[in-house]
Design a protein around this motif. Structure first.
Motif, PDB file in Angstrom:
ATOM      1  N   TYR A 187       0.699  58.605   0.556  1.00 51.84           N
ATOM      2  CA  TYR A 187       0.493  57.183   0.629  1.00 51.84           C
ATOM      3  C   TYR A 187      -0.317  56.696   1.862  1.00 51.84           C
ATOM      4  CZ  TYR A 187       4.368  57.839  -2.802  1.00 51.84           C
ATOM      5  OH  TYR A 187       5.146  58.330  -3.792  1.00 51.84           O
ATOM      6  N   LEU A 206       7.005  56.231   9.773  1.00 48.48           N
ATOM      7  CA  LEU A 206       6.522  56.190   8.510  1.00 48.48           C
ATOM      8  C   LEU A 206       5.997  57.264   7.987  1.00 48.48           C
ATOM      9  CD1 LEU A 206       6.273  54.018   6.203  1.00 48.48           C
ATOM     10  CD2 LEU A 206       4.323  53.335   7.149  1.00 48.48           C
ATOM     11  N   ARG A 207       5.052  57.969   8.633  1.00 50.80           N
ATOM     12  CA  ARG A 207       4.064  59.231   8.265  1.00 50.80           C
ATOM     13  C   ARG A 207       5.240  60.333   8.238  1.00 50.80           C
ATOM     14  NH1 ARG A 207      -0.928  61.134   7.729  1.00 50.80           N
ATOM     15  NH2 ARG A 207      -0.569  63.347   6.813  1.00 50.80           N
ATOM     16  N   ARG A 210       8.607  60.669   8.061  1.00 53.97           N
ATOM     17  CA  ARG A 210       9.745  60.688   7.105  1.00 53.97           C
ATOM     18  C   ARG A 210       9.419  60.162   5.557  1.00 53.97           C
ATOM     19  NH1 ARG A 210      15.187  58.570   7.669  1.00 53.97           N
ATOM     20  NH2 ARG A 210      16.305  59.025   5.639  1.00 53.97           N
ATOM     21  N   TYR A 211       8.294  59.372   5.489  1.00 49.86           N
ATOM     22  CA  TYR A 211       7.862  58.729   4.081  1.00 49.86           C
ATOM     23  C   TYR A 211       6.583  59.117   3.631  1.00 49.86           C
ATOM     24  CZ  TYR A 211      12.262  56.302   4.928  1.00 49.86           C
ATOM     25  OH  TYR A 211      13.514  55.966   4.814  1.00 49.86           O
ATOM     26  N   ASP A 212       5.822  60.113   4.324  1.00 51.49           N
ATOM     27  CA  ASP A 212       4.492  60.490   3.895  1.00 51.49           C
ATOM     28  C   ASP A 212       3.705  59.252   3.638  1.00 51.49           C
ATOM     29  OD1 ASP A 212       2.692  62.447   3.467  1.00 51.49           O
ATOM     30  OD2 ASP A 212       3.312  63.215   1.450  1.00 51.49           O
ATOM     31  N   THR A 213       3.866  58.338   4.554  1.00 55.92           N
ATOM     32  CA  THR A 213       2.966  57.116   4.254  1.00 55.92           C
ATOM     33  C   THR A 213       2.275  56.798   5.837  1.00 55.92           C
ATOM     34  OG1 THR A 213       4.493  56.210   2.848  1.00 55.92           O
ATOM     35  CG2 THR A 213       3.051  54.580   3.587  1.00 55.92           C
ATOM     36  N   GLN A 256       4.443  51.723  -3.989  1.00 55.34           N
ATOM     37  CA  GLN A 256       5.520  52.872  -3.444  1.00 55.34           C
ATOM     38  C   GLN A 256       5.115  52.801  -1.977  1.00 55.34           C
ATOM     39  OE1 GLN A 256       8.140  54.393  -4.975  1.00 55.34           O
ATOM     40  NE2 GLN A 256       8.552  54.709  -2.829  1.00 55.34           N
ATOM     41  N   ASN A 308       8.082  52.116   0.885  1.00 56.83           N
ATOM     42  CA  ASN A 308       8.375  53.257   2.123  1.00 56.83           C
ATOM     43  C   ASN A 308       8.398  52.363   3.295  1.00 56.83           C
ATOM     44  OD1 ASN A 308       8.711  55.116   0.155  1.00 56.83           O
ATOM     45  ND2 ASN A 308       6.491  55.946   0.526  1.00 56.83           N
ATOM     46  N   ALA A 349      11.649  50.944   3.698  1.00 61.34           N
ATOM     47  CA  ALA A 349      12.680  51.787   3.888  1.00 61.34           C
ATOM     48  C   ALA A 349      12.444  52.064   5.540  1.00 61.34           C
ATOM     49  CB  ALA A 349      12.513  53.049   3.093  1.00 61.34           C
ATOM     50  N   ALA A 350      11.386  52.163   6.042  1.00 66.18           N
ATOM     51  CA  ALA A 350      11.374  52.620   7.505  1.00 66.18           C
ATOM     52  C   ALA A 350      11.794  51.457   8.309  1.00 66.18           C
ATOM     53  CB  ALA A 350      10.022  52.911   7.960  1.00 66.18           C
ATOM     54  N   ASP A 401      15.434  51.999   8.527  1.00 71.42           N
ATOM     55  CA  ASP A 401      15.961  53.101   9.488  1.00 71.42           C
ATOM     56  C   ASP A 401      15.818  52.531  11.008  1.00 71.42           C
ATOM     57  OD1 ASP A 401      15.923  54.665   7.352  1.00 71.42           O
ATOM     58  OD2 ASP A 401      13.846  55.596   7.399  1.00 71.42           O
TER      59      ASP A 401
END
Length: 385
Positions: free
Chosen positions: A27, A339-340, A342-345, A372, A376, A379-380, A383
């Protein structure tokens, strides 16, 4: 044996980061320009049609012959002049907007001159005048004010040594527009001390207009002491061409800028001139496509922000990116790293644009990817709250 080579030039921070980060994030919300027009990222019929207009074989001999350069340069200048509705004597070709910054400032500044530069902003806009020996003062643009240019703040910064005022329109990183009326106030203040107003307009192509009744205008059409520059990189989806242009308020300024060409690239590549002119002949169609992509993405982000009370933004006037304010005390660089990882964003930390506590986020991507990616981000936030 110790090295005898010592760097005298201060390295930029944002551009090396942008070139070094891996582009394989699932993402990727870092872009601010259209995807390559010749390689559309979607199955949309219009994207395919735009790419098809560039299909075919290039005549390499045409692009590599010095004897066609003069004609190619004149053709490029004429196309740019027609787009802005100005005489060709006010147009100077250059190699992309990034070089335009150095091109203009090298021509106009001398060591010891004062320059006023907006903050936050694109890093080279304040680093280049520093490199050239100018004294740089900062014009603050605040999210609380809608990232607006405040002429009253500018008035307190101007002195008899002020040579230039440097802005971006649309503002980078927020995407906010500066109106013709505000620009006119800025130019009048600058004129009182003999200064020019320089405006990086690479994002203005997303909502380009030369209608004098419009709220946004290229600076070069607002007042004689203004200079605009742009390129095919952002709105048009042709960053690989490095085709850029500078448009001045008066021909005299263009003559000074053209003289600086010999210190930089001497001659523009024939391929850049010929293909750049071809892009600009399709400007209306390309701009309409970019507007469609931007409007759809902006709507998705606005809907997300409405339901995500921990963040906020000043909605961009146009374009494909905006500046998202993170919760108080949350640091943008660690947030972007988390973010990168944990969520590949991937987003751009606002600190690269002198906007700590913000991230620059692109919405010029496939809507499913964008939705998406925004989920994310939420979601971050969970966290790190």
């Amino acid at each position: 044996m110790p090295s005898v080579v010592k760097a005298a030039l201060r390295a930029l921070e944002y551009l090396p980061w942008a070139k070094s980060i891996e582009r394989d994030a699932r993402y990727d919300l870092t872009g601010s320009g259209m995807s390559d027009t010749v390689a559309p990222w979607s199955d949309d019929d219009e994207a395919k049609a735009l790419a098809d207009t560039w299909a075919g074989t290039l005549e390499i001999s045409e692009l590599c012959r010095r004897d066609v350069r003069r004609r190619a340069r004149e053709e490029f200048i004429e196309v740019v002049a027609a787009r802005y509705g100005v005489e060709p004597a006010r147009v100077t070709p250059t190699l992309g907007s990034s070089l335009a910054i150095t091109h203009v400032l090298m021509a106009l500044l001398r060591p010891g001159d004062q320059v006023v530069v907006e903050r936050p902003t694109y890093e080279p806009l304040h680093r280049v005048p520093e490199m050239l020996g100018a004294s740089v003062s900062r014009l603050e643009r605040d999210a609380a004010d809608g990232w607006a240019v405040r002429p009253d703040r500018l008035a307190r910064l101007l002195t008899s040594r002020t040579r230039a005022v440097i802005l971006s329109n649309l503002h980078n990183p927020s995407g906010v527009g500066t109106s013709r009326e505000t620009l006119l106030e800025v130019t009048e203040l600058a004129a009182r001390v003999g200064a020019v107003v320089l405006v990086d307009e690479v994002y203005l192509d997303y909502c380009f207009s030369t209608d004098a009744a419009g709220s946004l205008l290229p600076a070069c059409l607002v007042a004689p002491n203004c200079i605009s520059w742009s390129s095919t990189t952002k709105c048009f989806g042709f960053p690989a061409l490095r085709a850029g242009w500078i448009v001045t308020g008066v021909p005299e300024a263009a003559r000074a800028i053209r003289a600086a060409t010999d210190y930089l690239h001497v001659d523009e590549p024939v391929s850049t001139l010929l293909l750049g002119a071809r892009v600009l002949r399709q400007a209306d169609r390309l701009t309409a496509w970019a507007e469609r992509i931007g409007d759809a993405g902006r709507e998705v982000v606005q809907r997300w922000i409405t339901g995500e009370p921990r963040v906020s933004w000043v909605p961009p006037r146009a374009g494909l990116s905006g500046c998202i304010r993170l919760p108080d005390l949350m640091q943008d660089v660690p947030f972007a790293q988390h973010l990168r990882e944990r969520y590949d964003t991937q987003v751009v930390p606002g600190s690269f644009f002198e906007a700590p506590g913000f991230v620059r986020l692109s919405f010029g991507v496939d809507p499913a990817i964008l939705e998406q990616g925004l989920a994310n981000v939420s979601a971050a936030l969970d966290d790190l709250a």
